[in-house]
Design a protein around this motif. Structure first.
Motif, PDB file in Angstrom:
ATOM      1  N   ARG A  66      37.256  35.781  47.516  1.00 26.83           N
ATOM      2  CA  ARG A  66      36.502  35.945  48.752  1.00 26.83           C
ATOM      3  C   ARG A  66      35.427  37.000  48.504  1.00 26.83           C
ATOM      4  O   ARG A  66      35.535  37.795  47.562  1.00 26.83           O
ATOM      5  CB  ARG A  66      37.409  36.327  49.929  1.00 26.83           C
ATOM      6  CG  ARG A  66      37.856  37.751  49.989  1.00 26.83           C
ATOM      7  CD  ARG A  66      39.000  38.000  50.945  1.00 26.83           C
ATOM      8  NE  ARG A  66      40.175  37.215  50.663  1.00 26.83           N
ATOM      9  CZ  ARG A  66      41.024  37.446  49.662  1.00 26.83           C
ATOM     10  NH1 ARG A  66      40.816  38.454  48.824  1.00 26.83           N
ATOM     11  NH2 ARG A  66      42.066  36.677  49.474  1.00 26.83           N
ATOM     12  N   TYR A  67      34.422  36.978  49.348  1.00 22.52           N
ATOM     13  CA  TYR A  67      33.320  37.930  49.224  1.00 22.52           C
ATOM     14  C   TYR A  67      33.266  38.785  50.480  1.00 22.52           C
ATOM     15  O   TYR A  67      33.455  38.289  51.591  1.00 22.52           O
ATOM     16  CB  TYR A  67      31.982  37.204  49.075  1.00 22.52           C
ATOM     17  CG  TYR A  67      31.997  36.097  48.053  1.00 22.52           C
ATOM     18  CD1 TYR A  67      32.176  36.364  46.700  1.00 22.52           C
ATOM     19  CD2 TYR A  67      31.816  34.777  48.443  1.00 22.52           C
ATOM     20  CE1 TYR A  67      32.183  35.342  45.772  1.00 22.52           C
ATOM     21  CE2 TYR A  67      31.813  33.751  47.521  1.00 22.52           C
ATOM     22  CZ  TYR A  67      32.002  34.041  46.184  1.00 22.52           C
ATOM     23  OH  TYR A  67      32.006  33.025  45.266  1.00 22.52           O
ATOM     24  N   ARG A  68      32.960  40.057  50.290  1.00 19.82           N
ATOM     25  CA  ARG A  68      32.842  40.994  51.409  1.00 19.82           C
ATOM     26  C   ARG A  68      31.568  41.805  51.218  1.00 19.82           C
ATOM     27  O   ARG A  68      31.241  42.223  50.113  1.00 19.82           O
ATOM     28  CB  ARG A  68      34.050  41.924  51.428  1.00 19.82           C
ATOM     29  CG  ARG A  68      34.015  42.979  52.526  1.00 19.82           C
ATOM     30  CD  ARG A  68      35.244  43.869  52.497  1.00 19.82           C
ATOM     31  NE  ARG A  68      36.415  43.046  52.782  1.00 19.82           N
ATOM     32  CZ  ARG A  68      37.631  43.283  52.291  1.00 19.82           C
ATOM     33  NH1 ARG A  68      37.842  44.290  51.460  1.00 19.82           N
ATOM     34  NH2 ARG A  68      38.639  42.513  52.602  1.00 19.82           N
TER      35      ARG A  68
ATOM     36  N   LYS B 286      33.446  35.950  53.531  1.00 16.90           N
ATOM     37  CA  LYS B 286      33.587  34.501  53.431  1.00 16.90           C
ATOM     38  C   LYS B 286      34.454  34.202  52.224  1.00 16.90           C
ATOM     39  O   LYS B 286      34.548  35.012  51.294  1.00 16.90           O
ATOM     40  CB  LYS B 286      32.238  33.791  53.364  1.00 16.90           C
ATOM     41  CG  LYS B 286      31.554  33.784  52.014  1.00 16.90           C
ATOM     42  CD  LYS B 286      30.321  32.890  52.071  1.00 16.90           C
ATOM     43  CE  LYS B 286      29.695  32.723  50.707  1.00 16.90           C
ATOM     44  NZ  LYS B 286      28.508  31.859  50.756  1.00 16.90           N
ATOM     45  N   GLU B 287      35.083  33.050  52.259  1.00 12.28           N
ATOM     46  CA  GLU B 287      35.926  32.619  51.149  1.00 12.28           C
ATOM     47  C   GLU B 287      35.037  32.116  50.015  1.00 12.28           C
ATOM     48  O   GLU B 287      33.966  31.555  50.253  1.00 12.28           O
ATOM     49  CB  GLU B 287      36.882  31.512  51.586  1.00 12.28           C
ATOM     50  CG  GLU B 287      37.915  31.963  52.601  1.00 12.28           C
ATOM     51  CD  GLU B 287      38.838  33.056  52.081  1.00 12.28           C
ATOM     52  OE1 GLU B 287      39.370  32.908  50.971  1.00 12.28           O
ATOM     53  OE2 GLU B 287      39.019  34.062  52.793  1.00 12.28           O
TER      54      GLU B 287
ATOM     55  N   ALA C 133      33.975  29.570  47.093  1.00 17.51           N
ATOM     56  CA  ALA C 133      34.056  28.118  46.962  1.00 17.51           C
ATOM     57  C   ALA C 133      34.840  27.769  45.709  1.00 17.51           C
ATOM     58  O   ALA C 133      34.795  28.481  44.707  1.00 17.51           O
ATOM     59  CB  ALA C 133      32.652  27.519  46.886  1.00 17.51           C
ATOM     60  N   ALA C 134      35.545  26.662  45.767  1.00 18.00           N
ATOM     61  CA  ALA C 134      36.255  26.152  44.592  1.00 18.00           C
ATOM     62  C   ALA C 134      35.237  25.520  43.648  1.00 18.00           C
ATOM     63  O   ALA C 134      34.059  25.392  43.979  1.00 18.00           O
ATOM     64  CB  ALA C 134      37.305  25.137  45.019  1.00 18.00           C
ATOM     65  N   ALA C 135      35.664  25.094  42.491  1.00 21.84           N
ATOM     66  CA  ALA C 135      34.763  24.503  41.494  1.00 21.84           C
ATOM     67  C   ALA C 135      34.007  23.300  42.044  1.00 21.84           C
ATOM     68  O   ALA C 135      32.879  23.042  41.648  1.00 21.84           O
ATOM     69  CB  ALA C 135      35.543  24.116  40.251  1.00 21.84           C
ATOM     70  N   ASP C 136      34.610  22.567  42.992  1.00 17.05           N
ATOM     71  CA  ASP C 136      33.947  21.393  43.542  1.00 17.05           C
ATOM     72  C   ASP C 136      33.027  21.728  44.710  1.00 17.05           C
ATOM     73  O   ASP C 136      32.452  20.856  45.334  1.00 17.05           O
ATOM     74  CB  ASP C 136      34.970  20.343  43.981  1.00 17.05           C
ATOM     75  CG  ASP C 136      35.904  20.852  45.072  1.00 17.05           C
ATOM     76  OD1 ASP C 136      35.732  21.985  45.567  1.00 17.05           O
ATOM     77  OD2 ASP C 136      36.817  20.085  45.457  1.00 17.05           O
ATOM     78  N   GLY C 137      32.900  23.024  45.011  1.00 15.73           N
ATOM     79  CA  GLY C 137      32.023  23.462  46.079  1.00 15.73           C
ATOM     80  C   GLY C 137      32.708  23.603  47.426  1.00 15.73           C
ATOM     81  O   GLY C 137      32.144  24.142  48.362  1.00 15.73           O
ATOM     82  N   ALA C 138      33.939  23.137  47.533  1.00 13.28           N
ATOM     83  CA  ALA C 138      34.679  23.265  48.780  1.00 13.28           C
ATOM     84  C   ALA C 138      35.314  24.649  48.851  1.00 13.28           C
ATOM     85  O   ALA C 138      35.648  25.224  47.838  1.00 13.28           O
ATOM     86  CB  ALA C 138      35.760  22.192  48.851  1.00 13.28           C
ATOM     87  N   PRO C 139      35.460  25.181  50.072  1.00 11.44           N
ATOM     88  CA  PRO C 139      36.144  26.475  50.172  1.00 11.44           C
ATOM     89  C   PRO C 139      37.558  26.364  49.612  1.00 11.44           C
ATOM     90  O   PRO C 139      38.201  25.323  49.728  1.00 11.44           O
ATOM     91  CB  PRO C 139      36.195  26.738  51.695  1.00 11.44           C
ATOM     92  CG  PRO C 139      35.124  25.864  52.272  1.00 11.44           C
ATOM     93  CD  PRO C 139      35.015  24.669  51.353  1.00 11.44           C
ATOM     94  N   GLN C 140      38.019  27.424  48.989  1.00 11.12           N
ATOM     95  CA  GLN C 140      39.369  27.415  48.432  1.00 11.12           C
ATOM     96  C   GLN C 140      40.388  27.422  49.572  1.00 11.12           C
ATOM     97  O   GLN C 140      40.177  28.081  50.590  1.00 11.12           O
ATOM     98  CB  GLN C 140      39.592  28.653  47.564  1.00 11.12           C
ATOM     99  CG  GLN C 140      38.807  28.633  46.284  1.00 11.12           C
ATOM    100  CD  GLN C 140      39.084  29.858  45.448  1.00 11.12           C
ATOM    101  OE1 GLN C 140      39.715  30.807  45.869  1.00 11.12           O
ATOM    102  NE2 GLN C 140      38.577  29.848  44.219  1.00 11.12           N
ATOM    103  N   THR C 141      41.451  26.684  49.391  1.00  7.95           N
ATOM    104  CA  THR C 141      42.542  26.726  50.351  1.00  7.95           C
ATOM    105  C   THR C 141      43.796  27.123  49.593  1.00  7.95           C
ATOM    106  O   THR C 141      43.947  26.834  48.407  1.00  7.95           O
ATOM    107  CB  THR C 141      42.772  25.351  51.021  1.00  7.95           C
ATOM    108  OG1 THR C 141      42.967  24.365  50.020  1.00  7.95           O
ATOM    109  CG2 THR C 141      41.577  24.963  51.876  1.00  7.95           C
ATOM    110  N   TYR C 142      44.664  27.812  50.279  1.00  2.00           N
ATOM    111  CA  TYR C 142      45.870  28.302  49.648  1.00  2.00           C
ATOM    112  C   TYR C 142      47.075  27.700  50.361  1.00  2.00           C
ATOM    113  O   TYR C 142      47.139  27.679  51.583  1.00  2.00           O
ATOM    114  CB  TYR C 142      45.910  29.838  49.707  1.00  2.00           C
ATOM    115  CG  TYR C 142      44.712  30.445  49.034  1.00  2.00           C
ATOM    116  CD1 TYR C 142      44.688  30.610  47.656  1.00  2.00           C
ATOM    117  CD2 TYR C 142      43.588  30.794  49.766  1.00  2.00           C
ATOM    118  CE1 TYR C 142      43.570  31.137  47.024  1.00  2.00           C
ATOM    119  CE2 TYR C 142      42.469  31.314  49.132  1.00  2.00           C
ATOM    120  CZ  TYR C 142      42.477  31.491  47.766  1.00  2.00           C
ATOM    121  OH  TYR C 142      41.381  32.007  47.141  1.00  2.00           O
ATOM    122  N   VAL C 143      48.001  27.225  49.602  1.00  6.73           N
ATOM    123  CA  VAL C 143      49.205  26.619  50.156  1.00  6.73           C
ATOM    124  C   VAL C 143      50.384  27.476  49.733  1.00  6.73           C
ATOM    125  O   VAL C 143      50.552  27.781  48.552  1.00  6.73           O
ATOM    126  CB  VAL C 143      49.385  25.163  49.645  1.00  6.73           C
ATOM    127  CG1 VAL C 143      50.670  24.586  50.173  1.00  6.73           C
ATOM    128  CG2 VAL C 143      48.185  24.320  50.014  1.00  6.73           C
TER     129      VAL C 143
END
Length: 172
Positions: A116-118, A156-157, A159-169
């Motif tokens: 994430r970025y701050r 902001k979170e 982005a994952a390698a595919d450009g989508a925001p990362q999600t955590y499970v």
């Protein structure tokens, strides 16, 4: 024939130009809050060189002139602190600040595993706040740091390698 602005990693050789540009760019901010003792105006060349050695720093160049810069670090939790985004006054309002922000975010994620970025902005710094919001940052807190200044924290979170925001499970 005009020159194009290039964005690349900052080097120790850029330190003097970055410091001079930083001093120029933070004058209006100091005037806005009537505080000329802010760290970007009092930072020494040695301190800047040390910061560049530790940080992920990016510069924008027009030929050999540094016309913009930004730097960031990542903590153990994966939060990247981005700061001192500066663009020469004659180069402002042409998208260069956004390009620098995107470049440092990309490097912080690729090289330092940012999740994430701050970043921080003064409550009266409308141009900075507008830029950050337009790049997906949202306010997450405000701190009163003096009688004339409140600092807004935006995040902001990554982005994952595919450009989508990362999600955590979470799993048990």
């Amino acid at each position: 024939m005009g020159m194009s602005v290039t964005i690349s990693a900052a080097t120790d050789q850029d330190a003097e130009q970055i410091l001079k540009l930083q001093y120029l760019c933070y004058q209006p901010e100091a005037a806005l809050y009537d505080d000329y003792s802010i760290e970007p105006l009092t930072q020494t060349l040695d301190d800047l060189r040390a910061e560049l050695g530790d940080a992920c720093a990016v510069v924008a160049r027009l030929g050999t002139e540094v016309v913009g810069a930004v730097r960031g670090t990542v903590d153990a939790d994966g939060t990247a602190a981005i700061g001192k985004l500066i663009v020469h006054p004659r180069m402002q309002h042409h998208g260069l600040g956004g390009r620098l922000l995107a470049a440092v975010e990309e490097r912080l994620t690729a090289e330092r595993s940012a999740k994430r970025y701050r970043l921080l902005a003064g409550h009266r710094s409308e141009g900075s706040l507008r830029l950050y919001r337009s790049h997906g940052y949202a306010p997450v807190g405000t701190e009163q740091v003096g009688s004339r200044l409140s600092v807004i924290t935006l995040e902001k979170e990554a982005a994952a390698a595919d450009g989508a925001p990362q999600t955590y499970v979470a799993s048990a």
